[in-house]
Scaffold this motif. Structure first.
Motif, PDB file in Angstrom:
ATOM      1  N   CYS A 250      -0.810   8.685  -5.586  1.00  0.00           N
ATOM      2  CA  CYS A 250       0.118   7.588  -4.836  1.00  0.00           C
ATOM      3  C   CYS A 250      -0.846   7.092  -3.752  1.00  0.00           C
ATOM      4  CB  CYS A 250       1.223   8.600  -4.273  1.00  0.00           C
ATOM      5  SG  CYS A 250       2.275   9.546  -5.518  1.00  0.00           S
TER       6      CYS A 250
ATOM      7  N   LEU B 118       0.072   5.115  -0.115  1.00  0.00           N
ATOM      8  CA  LEU B 118       0.781   4.492   0.933  1.00  0.00           C
ATOM      9  C   LEU B 118       0.117   3.659   1.873  1.00  0.00           C
ATOM     10  CD1 LEU B 118       3.483   4.194   2.455  1.00  0.00           C
ATOM     11  CD2 LEU B 118       3.186   6.423   3.602  1.00  0.00           C
TER      12      LEU B 118
ATOM     13  N   THR C 219       2.816  -0.526   5.405  1.00  0.00           N
ATOM     14  CA  THR C 219       4.345   0.165   4.937  1.00  0.00           C
ATOM     15  C   THR C 219       4.354   1.413   5.381  1.00  0.00           C
ATOM     16  OG1 THR C 219       3.469  -0.884   2.764  1.00  0.00           O
ATOM     17  CG2 THR C 219       5.432   0.783   2.777  1.00  0.00           C
ATOM     18  N   ALA C 220       3.391   2.519   5.807  1.00  0.00           N
ATOM     19  CA  ALA C 220       3.527   3.446   6.378  1.00  0.00           C
ATOM     20  C   ALA C 220       4.006   3.500   7.807  1.00  0.00           C
ATOM     21  CB  ALA C 220       2.215   4.172   6.653  1.00  0.00           C
TER      22      ALA C 220
ATOM     23  N   LEU D 113       9.846  10.370  -3.098  1.00  0.00           N
ATOM     24  CA  LEU D 113       8.951   9.252  -2.529  1.00  0.00           C
ATOM     25  C   LEU D 113       9.829   8.001  -3.332  1.00  0.00           C
ATOM     26  CD1 LEU D 113       5.559  10.162  -3.703  1.00  0.00           C
ATOM     27  CD2 LEU D 113       6.436   9.990  -1.504  1.00  0.00           C
TER      28      LEU D 113
ATOM     29  N   GLY E 135       9.127   4.103  -4.512  1.00  0.00           N
ATOM     30  CA  GLY E 135       8.141   3.065  -4.592  1.00  0.00           C
ATOM     31  C   GLY E 135       8.061   2.497  -6.042  1.00  0.00           C
TER      32      GLY E 135
ATOM     33  N   VAL F  79       3.855   3.624  -2.762  1.00  0.00           N
ATOM     34  CA  VAL F  79       4.878   4.004  -2.003  1.00  0.00           C
ATOM     35  C   VAL F  79       5.452   3.332  -0.869  1.00  0.00           C
ATOM     36  CG1 VAL F  79       5.450   6.230  -0.505  1.00  0.00           C
ATOM     37  CG2 VAL F  79       3.757   6.207  -2.371  1.00  0.00           C
TER      38      VAL F  79
ATOM     39  N   ARG G 172       8.571   4.658   0.696  1.00  0.00           N
ATOM     40  CA  ARG G 172       9.078   5.437   1.688  1.00  0.00           C
ATOM     41  C   ARG G 172       9.007   6.762   1.270  1.00  0.00           C
ATOM     42  NH1 ARG G 172      10.763   5.989   6.726  1.00  0.00           N
ATOM     43  NH2 ARG G 172      12.503   7.385   7.033  1.00  0.00           N
ATOM     44  N   VAL G 173       8.715   7.517   2.421  1.00  0.00           N
ATOM     45  CA  VAL G 173       8.395   8.882   2.135  1.00  0.00           C
ATOM     46  C   VAL G 173       9.479  10.014   2.694  1.00  0.00           C
ATOM     47  CG1 VAL G 173       6.723  10.972   2.340  1.00  0.00           C
ATOM     48  CG2 VAL G 173       5.846   8.648   2.016  1.00  0.00           C
TER      49      VAL G 173
END
Length: 459
Positions: A109, A111, A115-116, A132, A134, A149, A151-152
């Motif tokens: 993965c 990120l 985006t983070a 996750l 994505g 990814v 969203r977490v």
């Protein structure tokens, strides 16, 4: 959509021509009908080759590009929800790289930093259970799938990590990690047993360091499997065999790897085998940030194979160089002592010559001559100084003589042979005597005027 290979320094020019940037997957691209504008950045796939029987073979790049196009064309790959346990997490220039895993599989993965900022609102670390969201893509250069990814979500602690914590607490409660059970590491081991893979970087690093620090030490390898399901049994057998070999020290080591690769060094049976060993055991497993349970039970832990070799193999080459330096220093010191003795001998010889009666008599005569000349000069100097002082005193006396002042126009006033010092000493119609340099004048007081007090101050 056609992917472009645009170097960073040329991105502004490509953008000005109309190239677009895919923020999710981090690559430049253009539409199919714009390819003529971007020929310099387009890397066409290599043409397939044909063998003698007419069979056509595609290149690896072409096959991977086909997979990329397939992934890009599937809407179901563009929005995926997946949960798993975080492993091998790392942060590089703001980008988050990790894998998620379940009991049988792993998925890489990424990120991205941008985006983070909106897709991650907690601290990500190994062992977390996460959900996750994505898109799935295929990395053509590495030939593997990746989840980009978006969203977490934090789902708590992963099951595997919980099991590892419980095992650690269990072994700690039994005292396997207590410091009083640690055996001292011999400062100058002669024979070292190494439990590692014969094909890994770990044994090469240890041998390289040993060659540089002490080429005379004995290294003995028991090759084991260091990852996979068979690794724990292989490592345990190596520990038991080497513990019976009469070695001064045992090293358990392997190079870096993922958390899954290092799992054999968290195995309970391996930990107990290390604890039961009579020979001192040290570990050098993984990289500096990697910790396994074996690091807690060994007599001393080192962060890498290189460090473990540096920590347990004394640098005799330094000792040899120090001995050579001491030898040179001793030779230099002896030479310096001999030179000092020679200088002392020459000094004593010169001293004996100075005490020769003829030399002493001649030297004393020379001193007497010098002293005589110096004394005569001092006498002449004293005479000059005293004559000058007499001249100064005579001039001073002349300047202070009353007669000398009378010659200059001053007079001496008296009444009844007593000096008049104040206007209060005389009255009207009294007679006064004024003495000047060539005689005396009799005068009569016509009147007396006294100065105000402020004018009586002598400057």
């Amino acid at each position: 959509m056609i992917r472009l290979d645009v170097p960073f320094r040329e991105k502004d020019r490509a953008k000005a021509l109309g190239a677009r940037w895919n923020y999710a997957e981090k690559f430049w691209y253009c539409e199919d009908d714009q390819i003529d504008l971007f020929r310099e950045w387009y890397r066409a796939p290599e043409e397939p080759v044909t063998d003698g029987e007419g069979n056509k073979y595609e290149t690896v790049s072409a096959i991977n590009e086909m997979i990329v196009q397939y992934f890009d064309s599937k809407p179901e790959f563009q929005f995926i929800r997946v949960k798993g346990e975080v492993s091998n997490y790392s942060l590089w220039k703001g980008h988050h790289f990790f894998t998620i895993k379940d009991s049988s599989s792993v998925l890489k993965c990424i990120l991205w930093e941008q985006t983070a900022q909106t897709g991650l609102d907690f601290e990500l670390k190994d062992g977390q259970e996460v959900g996750l969201v994505g898109s799935l893509r295929f990395n053509a250069k590495r030939g593997e799938g990746e989840l980009i990814v978006a969203r977490v979500h934090d789902l708590g602690e992963g099951g595997e990590n919980q099991e590892l914590k419980l095992l650690k607490e269990k072994l700690q409660a039994e005292g396997l990690f207590d410091i009083e059970h640690k055996k001292p590491i011999p400062p100058y081991p002669k024979r070292i047993g190494i439990i590692s893979s014969k094909e890994g970087d770990a044994i090469r690093d240890i041998c390289r360091v040993a060659h540089d620090r002490n080429p005379y030490i004995g290294l003995f390898l028991y090759s084991v499997t260091v990852q996979g399901q068979s690794a724990p049994d292989s490592i345990i057998e190596g520990i038991r065999k080497m513990d019976e070999g009469g070695y001064d020290l045992l090293i358990i080591s392997r190079g870096g790897g993922s958390r899954e690769d290092l799992a054999p060094f968290d195995d309970e049976r391996v930990i107990r085998a290390v604890y039961a060993a009579n020979t001192p055991v040290v570990s050098g497993v993984g990289h500096e940030r990697d910790w396994t349970l074996i690091d807690l039970v060994v007599d001393k832990r080192f962060s890498t194979p290189t460090y473990v070799a540096q920590g347990v193999i004394p640098d005799v080459m330094v000792d040899i160089r120090r001995l050579h330096q001491l030898e040179r220093s001793m030779k230099a010191g002896i030479g310096q002592v001999l030179r000092r003795k020679m200088l002392l001998l020459d000094s004593r010889r010169e001293r004996l010559e100075r005490f020769n009666p003829e030399v002493v008599l001649q030297r004393n005569q020379e001193k007497l001559t010098i002293l005589t000349e110096r004394m005569q000069e001092l006498i002449r100097q004293q005479i000059r100084q005293r004559k000058h002082r007499c001249d100064v005193l005579i001039a001073t006396l002349n300047g202070r003589s009353p007669t000398a002042k009378l010659v200059q126009g001053f007079g001496y006033i008296s009444r009844d042979e007593k000096p008049v010092k104040s206007v209060g000493d005389v009255r009207r119609d009294e007679e006064l005597q004024i003495t000047i340099h060539d005689g005396e004048i009799r005068a009569k007081v016509l009147g007396v005027t006294k100065k105000p007090v402020e004018e009586q101050k002598v400057p």
